[in-house]
Design a protein around this motif. Structure first.
Motif, PDB file in Angstrom:
ATOM      1  N   SER A  57      -5.226   4.292  -4.429  1.00  0.00           N
ATOM      2  CA  SER A  57      -3.769   4.174  -4.551  1.00  0.00           C
ATOM      3  C   SER A  57      -3.374   3.743  -5.954  1.00  0.00           C
ATOM      4  N   ILE A  58      -4.123   2.793  -6.530  1.00  0.00           N
ATOM      5  CA  ILE A  58      -3.807   2.323  -7.880  1.00  0.00           C
ATOM      6  C   ILE A  58      -4.023   3.443  -8.896  1.00  0.00           C
ATOM      7  N   LEU A 110      -2.637  -5.882  -3.023  1.00  0.00           N
ATOM      8  CA  LEU A 110      -3.685  -5.270  -2.207  1.00  0.00           C
ATOM      9  C   LEU A 110      -4.908  -6.175  -2.100  1.00  0.00           C
ATOM     10  N   ALA A 111      -5.249  -6.853  -3.214  1.00  0.00           N
ATOM     11  CA  ALA A 111      -6.380  -7.779  -3.174  1.00  0.00           C
ATOM     12  C   ALA A 111      -6.102  -8.932  -2.215  1.00  0.00           C
ATOM     13  N   ALA A 137       0.811  -4.580  -7.767  1.00  0.00           N
ATOM     14  CA  ALA A 137       0.292  -3.868  -6.601  1.00  0.00           C
ATOM     15  C   ALA A 137      -1.175  -4.199  -6.364  1.00  0.00           C
ATOM     16  N   GLY A 138      -1.965  -4.266  -7.461  1.00  0.00           N
ATOM     17  CA  GLY A 138      -3.372  -4.616  -7.314  1.00  0.00           C
ATOM     18  C   GLY A 138      -3.552  -6.018  -6.746  1.00  0.00           C
ATOM     19  N   VAL A 178     -10.640  -0.052   3.157  1.00  0.00           N
ATOM     20  CA  VAL A 178      -9.411  -0.620   2.585  1.00  0.00           C
ATOM     21  C   VAL A 178      -9.533  -0.747   1.073  1.00  0.00           C
ATOM     22  N   ARG A 179     -10.717  -1.186   0.596  1.00  0.00           N
ATOM     23  CA  ARG A 179     -10.916  -1.330  -0.849  1.00  0.00           C
ATOM     24  C   ARG A 179     -10.854   0.023  -1.549  1.00  0.00           C
ATOM     25  N   ARG A 180     -11.494   1.028  -0.955  1.00  0.00           N
ATOM     26  CA  ARG A 180     -11.458   2.352  -1.574  1.00  0.00           C
ATOM     27  C   ARG A 180     -10.045   2.935  -1.571  1.00  0.00           C
ATOM     28  N   SER A 230      -7.281   1.207  -1.594  1.00  0.00           N
ATOM     29  CA  SER A 230      -6.494   0.452  -2.575  1.00  0.00           C
ATOM     30  C   SER A 230      -6.775   0.962  -3.984  1.00  0.00           C
ATOM     31  N   ALA A 231      -8.071   1.154  -4.298  1.00  0.00           N
ATOM     32  CA  ALA A 231      -8.424   1.646  -5.635  1.00  0.00           C
ATOM     33  C   ALA A 231      -7.855   3.038  -5.869  1.00  0.00           C
ATOM     34  N   ALA A 234      -6.452  -7.587   1.325  1.00  0.00           N
ATOM     35  CA  ALA A 234      -7.852  -7.420   1.701  1.00  0.00           C
ATOM     36  C   ALA A 234      -8.523  -8.768   1.955  1.00  0.00           C
TER      37      ALA A 234
END
Length: 463
Positions: free
Chosen positions: A166-167, A31-32, A27-28, A159-161, A163-164, A35
């Motif tokens: 969500s993880i 998402l990366a 997932a990470g 989006v980065r926040r 994603s973090a 992004a």
């Protein structure tokens, strides 16, 4: 062991952590990639927009010069926009635009640049970040066109926040879900372990509880319960055999000892000889009884060493019938056969032959001439099995006694005077169970009809 240590050492929890780590990594990475791909798309769109603006304004400059270019830029900057415009004269002085200041040296470069700039008055304080391109116009004029990227950076940062977050949320929920699943699994396993300990303590009646969900634990519990039922049945059978040996073999052994002592008191050679002959006969009968018990026990335990294969029961029945035909004639009985061309089953030829021999021996003993003097043997096809039928015209067995006569050492009152130990039908039942079949005792009106049903070989239909 504490509950936490027990949980951490459980396979279910460890597997949950492994699956969680793999899923979080996947997932990470996804998402990366999203992004990064979004940034690339934003940049490509930004570059295309800047290039289009530069080409359009350069065309306006060629058509109407600086005056027309300034007019177009003033028109475009009247409303708030994130597009930057700046036109300077050959001396570097600002003629028109919505940029208050750019870093030194910016106007002397070419290509795309990422700069910090000062917006025009009223656009908010502080420096902003932008991507710009400087285009050299004829006459020494410079045209700067760019796009403010603050909003896009804020979007990417969002989006980065997300994603973090969500993880992190996925990890928390994964650990919680793994803990819950592990506790449920441990509870089922602990129930099986508790039942096993109770059984090892001697309580053979305990069984593993079923949850009713039909999952793999229920299937495992059902298999274990079936195994325990079989073990309990074998243990009960062993106890019955021990009891039967104690009761049924004690009498002949006591009689054997009494005759021997009586012969010793007589001191007569003829008496000695007769006592020895009687002792030998009864010893052979005892050995035969023990051998039958051993064969029944091994057959019921599935440890008889018998190799299974394709067996045609027709020649087996013919061979056994030929052996018993002289015995039947001597007893004044007529033995008749009704056999198909073949009847294939999966089993052991010797054990099936022994079972047929026991049925015929039982029929010869109980179907005397006074009861009709006929024994009929046939092999017939059933829907899923091949049936070996031995029918006589004797006294038969009452319906209420048919379940008892297949037990070890079980004999009806009218059979007590005949030779035998009451193990023949028990062996037939053991052979039938080993082959996945059954023995049925039916009324022949008059007499007894014994049906040994053996499952037909897969895909085979008899002739």
């Amino acid at each position: 062991m504490t509950a936490l240590a027990k949980l951490l050492r459980s396979t279910a929890f460890r597997l949950s952590l492994i699956y969680l780590a793999v899923f979080a990594l996947f997932a990470g990475s996804l998402l990366a990639y999203i992004a990064w791909n979004a940034r690339v798309i934003f940049m490509d769109q930004l570059v295309d927009t800047i290039e289009a603006e530069v080409q359009g304004l350069a065309e306006q400059y060629r058509i109407g010069g600086v005056a027309r270019l300034a007019q177009v830029i003033q028109l475009r900057t009247r409303s708030p926009t994130n597009t930057l415009y700046l036109v300077t004269d050959p001396r570097g002085r600002q003629l028109v635009g919505n940029v208050a200041g750019v870093p030194d040296g910016t106007l002397g470069t070419s290509g795309l640049l990422r700069i910090q700039y000062k917006p025009h008055e009223g656009a908010g304080g502080g420096n902003h970040e932008a991507v710009v391109r400087v285009f050299a116009l004829s006459g020494g004029y410079r045209l700067l066109v760019g796009r403010d990227v603050e909003e896009r950076e804020r979007l990417l940062d969002l989006v980065r926040r997300a994603s973090a977050l969500s993880i992190v949320l996925m990890i928390v929920l994964g650990v919680g879900g793994g803990t819950y699943v592990s506790r449920k699994v441990l509870a089922r396993i602990d129930a099986i372990s508790d039942t096993s300990r109770s059984i090892m303590s001697g309580d053979l009646s305990r069984r593993v509880a079923l949850a009713g969900s039909g999952d793999e634990f229920d299937r495992l519990a059902a298999s274990l319960n079936a195994m325990l039922d079989r073990i309990e049945q074998l243990m009960r059978g062993l106890k019955e055999v021990s009891d039967n040996i104690a009761h049924d073999l004690k009498t002949p052994l006591t009689r054997l000892r009494g005759r021997t002592e009586a012969a010793l008191r007589q001191r007569d050679p003829d008496t000695y000889r007769q006592a020895l002959e009687t002792t030998l006969e009864e010893s052979e009968q005892l050995i035969a009884t023990f051998n039958a018990l051993l064969m029944i026990a091994r057959t019921e335990a599935g440890a008889s060493g018998a190799e299974m294969g394709e067996v045609d029961v027709v020649p087996v029945v013919q061979d056994v019938a030929e052996l018993y035909e002289p015995v039947a004639e001597e007893a004044g009985l007529a033995l008749s056969l009704s056999l198909p061309e073949r009847a294939l089953v999966t089993g052991n030829r010797e054990l099936i032959g022994q079972a047929v021999a026991n049925l015929l021996d039982n029929a010869v003993k109980h179907a005397g001439p006074a009861h009709g003097g006929a024994i009929e043997v046939q092999v017939r096809h059933d829907e899923r099995s091949e049936e070996i039928v031995v029918a006589d015209r004797g006294a038969g067995i009452p319906e209420e006694a048919r379940g008892r006569v297949v037990e070890r050492f079980a004999r009806l009152e009218e059979s007590r005077s005949r030779p035998g130990a009451g193990l023949g039908l028990s062996l037939v039942v053991a052979v039938a169970r080993l082959h996945g079949g059954e023995l049925r005792l039916e009324d022949n009106r008059p007499g007894l009809r014994a049906v040994l049903a053996l499952p037909r070989q897969s895909g085979e239909m008899g002739a």
